[in-house]
Design a protein around this motif. Structure first.
Motif, mmCIF file in Angstrom:
data_model
loop_
_atom_site.group_PDB
_atom_site.id
_atom_site.type_symbol
_atom_site.label_atom_id
_atom_site.label_comp_id
_atom_site.label_asym_id
_atom_site.label_seq_id
_atom_site.Cartn_x
_atom_site.Cartn_y
_atom_site.Cartn_z
ATOM 1 N N ALA A 134 38.683 -12.029 0.869
ATOM 2 C CA ALA A 134 39.126 -13.298 1.468
ATOM 3 C C ALA A 134 40.483 -13.703 0.919
ATOM 4 O O ALA A 134 41.356 -14.159 1.667
ATOM 5 C CB ALA A 134 38.090 -14.390 1.211
ATOM 6 N N LEU A 135 40.691 -13.525 -0.375
ATOM 7 C CA LEU A 135 41.981 -13.879 -0.979
ATOM 8 C C LEU A 135 43.099 -12.984 -0.461
ATOM 9 O O LEU A 135 44.203 -13.461 -0.163
ATOM 10 C CB LEU A 135 41.895 -13.776 -2.509
ATOM 11 C CG LEU A 135 41.615 -15.095 -3.252
ATOM 12 C CD1 LEU A 135 40.314 -15.737 -2.771
ATOM 13 C CD2 LEU A 135 41.556 -14.871 -4.756
ATOM 14 N N GLU A 158 40.074 -21.584 -4.851
ATOM 15 C CA GLU A 158 41.122 -20.683 -5.335
ATOM 16 C C GLU A 158 42.214 -20.484 -4.295
ATOM 17 O O GLU A 158 43.407 -20.439 -4.630
ATOM 18 C CB GLU A 158 40.516 -19.335 -5.731
ATOM 19 C CG GLU A 158 41.492 -18.419 -6.444
ATOM 20 C CD GLU A 158 40.820 -17.242 -7.109
ATOM 21 O OE1 GLU A 158 41.543 -16.295 -7.471
ATOM 22 O OE2 GLU A 158 39.583 -17.252 -7.263
ATOM 23 N N ILE A 159 41.827 -20.384 -3.025
ATOM 24 C CA ILE A 159 42.834 -20.220 -1.976
ATOM 25 C C ILE A 159 43.706 -21.462 -1.871
ATOM 26 O O ILE A 159 44.921 -21.368 -1.688
ATOM 27 C CB ILE A 159 42.162 -19.888 -0.626
ATOM 28 C CG1 ILE A 159 41.534 -18.485 -0.690
ATOM 29 C CG2 ILE A 159 43.163 -19.973 0.521
ATOM 30 C CD1 ILE A 159 40.722 -18.120 0.532
ATOM 31 N N HIS A 160 43.109 -22.629 -2.024
ATOM 32 C CA HIS A 160 43.878 -23.872 -1.966
ATOM 33 C C HIS A 160 44.919 -23.938 -3.082
ATOM 34 O O HIS A 160 46.035 -24.433 -2.874
ATOM 35 C CB HIS A 160 42.935 -25.072 -2.053
ATOM 36 C CG HIS A 160 43.592 -26.388 -1.862
ATOM 37 N ND1 HIS A 160 43.445 -27.436 -2.729
ATOM 38 C CD2 HIS A 160 44.443 -26.832 -0.888
ATOM 39 C CE1 HIS A 160 44.165 -28.473 -2.309
ATOM 40 N NE2 HIS A 160 44.766 -28.131 -1.202
ATOM 41 N N LYS A 161 44.588 -23.423 -4.244
ATOM 42 C CA LYS A 161 45.547 -23.399 -5.353
ATOM 43 C C LYS A 161 46.733 -22.496 -5.026
ATOM 44 O O LYS A 161 47.875 -22.773 -5.405
ATOM 45 C CB LYS A 161 44.869 -22.901 -6.629
ATOM 46 C CG LYS A 161 43.852 -23.868 -7.212
ATOM 47 C CD LYS A 161 43.172 -23.261 -8.436
ATOM 48 C CE LYS A 161 42.073 -24.179 -8.967
ATOM 49 N NZ LYS A 161 41.336 -23.540 -10.096
ATOM 50 N N ARG A 162 46.472 -21.402 -4.294
ATOM 51 C CA ARG A 162 47.525 -20.436 -3.967
ATOM 52 C C ARG A 162 48.345 -20.855 -2.743
ATOM 53 O O ARG A 162 49.469 -20.389 -2.552
ATOM 54 C CB ARG A 162 46.901 -19.063 -3.689
ATOM 55 C CG ARG A 162 46.199 -18.472 -4.890
ATOM 56 C CD ARG A 162 45.127 -17.456 -4.498
ATOM 57 N NE ARG A 162 45.647 -16.212 -3.973
ATOM 58 C CZ ARG A 162 45.370 -15.011 -4.473
ATOM 59 N NH1 ARG A 162 44.594 -14.922 -5.548
ATOM 60 N NH2 ARG A 162 45.848 -13.921 -3.934
ATOM 61 N N TRP A 163 47.785 -21.718 -1.922
ATOM 62 C CA TRP A 163 48.421 -22.108 -0.654
ATOM 63 C C TRP A 163 48.266 -23.623 -0.515
ATOM 64 O O TRP A 163 47.408 -24.111 0.211
ATOM 65 C CB TRP A 163 47.743 -21.365 0.491
ATOM 66 C CG TRP A 163 48.433 -21.434 1.816
ATOM 67 C CD1 TRP A 163 49.520 -22.186 2.161
ATOM 68 C CD2 TRP A 163 48.057 -20.709 3.003
ATOM 69 N NE1 TRP A 163 49.848 -21.983 3.481
ATOM 70 C CE2 TRP A 163 48.979 -21.081 4.011
ATOM 71 C CE3 TRP A 163 47.050 -19.802 3.305
ATOM 72 C CZ2 TRP A 163 48.896 -20.565 5.304
ATOM 73 C CZ3 TRP A 163 46.972 -19.289 4.582
ATOM 74 C CH2 TRP A 163 47.890 -19.656 5.579
ATOM 75 N N LYS A 164 49.104 -24.350 -1.208
ATOM 76 C CA LYS A 164 48.946 -25.795 -1.342
ATOM 77 C C LYS A 164 48.957 -26.545 -0.018
ATOM 78 O O LYS A 164 48.231 -27.518 0.162
ATOM 79 C CB LYS A 164 50.052 -26.358 -2.256
ATOM 80 C CG LYS A 164 49.913 -25.961 -3.720
ATOM 81 C CD LYS A 164 48.657 -26.564 -4.332
ATOM 82 C CE LYS A 164 48.581 -26.300 -5.827
ATOM 83 N NZ LYS A 164 47.329 -26.800 -6.431
ATOM 84 N N ASN A 165 49.808 -26.124 0.920
ATOM 85 C CA ASN A 165 49.950 -26.865 2.174
ATOM 86 C C ASN A 165 49.221 -26.184 3.333
ATOM 87 O O ASN A 165 49.507 -26.457 4.496
ATOM 88 C CB ASN A 165 51.431 -27.053 2.527
ATOM 89 C CG ASN A 165 52.142 -25.725 2.767
ATOM 90 O OD1 ASN A 165 51.667 -24.681 2.317
ATOM 91 N ND2 ASN A 165 53.274 -25.765 3.454
ATOM 92 N N GLY A 166 48.294 -25.291 3.022
ATOM 93 C CA GLY A 166 47.560 -24.606 4.078
ATOM 94 C C GLY A 166 46.533 -25.509 4.751
ATOM 95 O O GLY A 166 46.150 -26.555 4.225
ATOM 96 N N PHE A 167 46.112 -25.090 5.929
ATOM 97 C CA PHE A 167 45.090 -25.795 6.706
ATOM 98 C C PHE A 167 43.829 -24.941 6.634
ATOM 99 O O PHE A 167 43.812 -23.809 7.111
ATOM 100 C CB PHE A 167 45.563 -25.958 8.153
ATOM 101 C CG PHE A 167 44.636 -26.766 9.017
ATOM 102 C CD1 PHE A 167 44.730 -28.150 9.052
ATOM 103 C CD2 PHE A 167 43.683 -26.146 9.814
ATOM 104 C CE1 PHE A 167 43.891 -28.904 9.851
ATOM 105 C CE2 PHE A 167 42.838 -26.886 10.623
ATOM 106 C CZ PHE A 167 42.946 -28.272 10.642
#
Length: 226
Positions: A134-135, A158-167
């Protein structure tokens, strides 16, 4: 904004429309999946759009880049708020999907289906854990210029930490009071509150609302936990 999107994957259009009208005050949008779209097509989407909530077309497009781009153009008229593609289709496919989408449509990539676990992935030749896969696919979607991804609640933090402005769209959710035994075909699940705390933008919830004795009460109860 209410982050709950109700999955309206019902075989009958009249039943789907009635449920949407009933709970519309307690959800933020409506998700129409492959079953609904194959059964009811553009007409069905237009009918559900009359409810007045954003439409999430969960079609999980996955084909050669040109075909996916053409499919994306074919649904412009439906003005979906969100459309899914499969990250496994590769970077070029995702880039073309985003380029072909309407300006107001968020294109998000499905990473690993919440019905799959490590053993399922290994059987298809994918090495490593569902979490790691997934990552990897989230990174690829970001590089392709997509708006965000679909992932389980186990990866969202963890994904949110790597992609701060993602949806971020999180399906496979079960309220805490649902207990541990009724997960249907979902294997990697969390509660709506856990997903929201991890950074989820949209919480996709189906059966806990659609199959509840009182769908309105169920939707209100989930909304209250957020």
């Amino acid at each position: 904004m209410n982050p709950i999107y109700l999955a309206l994957d019902l075989p009958r259009l009249d039943a789907a429309l009635a449920l949407a009208q009933k709970v519309k005050g307690h959800v933020g949008g409506l998700k129409l999946g492959l079953e609904f779209f194959c059964a009811h097509g553009h007409h069905g989407v237009h009918e559900i759009a009359h409810v007045g909530l954003p439409i999430f077309l969960d079609l999980k497009l996955h084909d050669i880049p040109n075909t996916v781009a053409s499919a994306m153009q074919a649904i412009h008229v439906l003005q979906p708020a969100i459309v899914t593609v499969h990250a496994a289709g590769g970077r070029a496919m995702m880039e073309d999907a985003k380029a072909a989408a309407g300006e107001r449509t968020k294109v998000v990539a499905v990473t690993v289906l919440t019905s799959l676990d490590d053993d399922d992935l290994a059987a298809t030749g994918v090495g490593g854990s569902a979490h790691d896969q997934a990552l990897r696919l989230a990174d690829l979607a970001r590089e392709a210029g997509l708006d965000g991804i679909v992932c389980s609640g186990h990866e969202i933090g963890e994904i949110h930490k790597r992609w701060k402005n993602g949806f971020f769209v999180v399906p496979g959710l079960r309220p805490a009071e649902a207990g541990g035994g009724n997960h249907a075909d979902q294997k990697r699940i969390v509660t709506p509150r856990q997903a929201r705390d991890g950074g989820a933008s949209v919480l996709v919830i189906g059966r806990p609302i659609s199959r509840a004795e009182d769908p309105v009460a169920a939707a209100r109860a989930i909304e209250a936990t957020l």
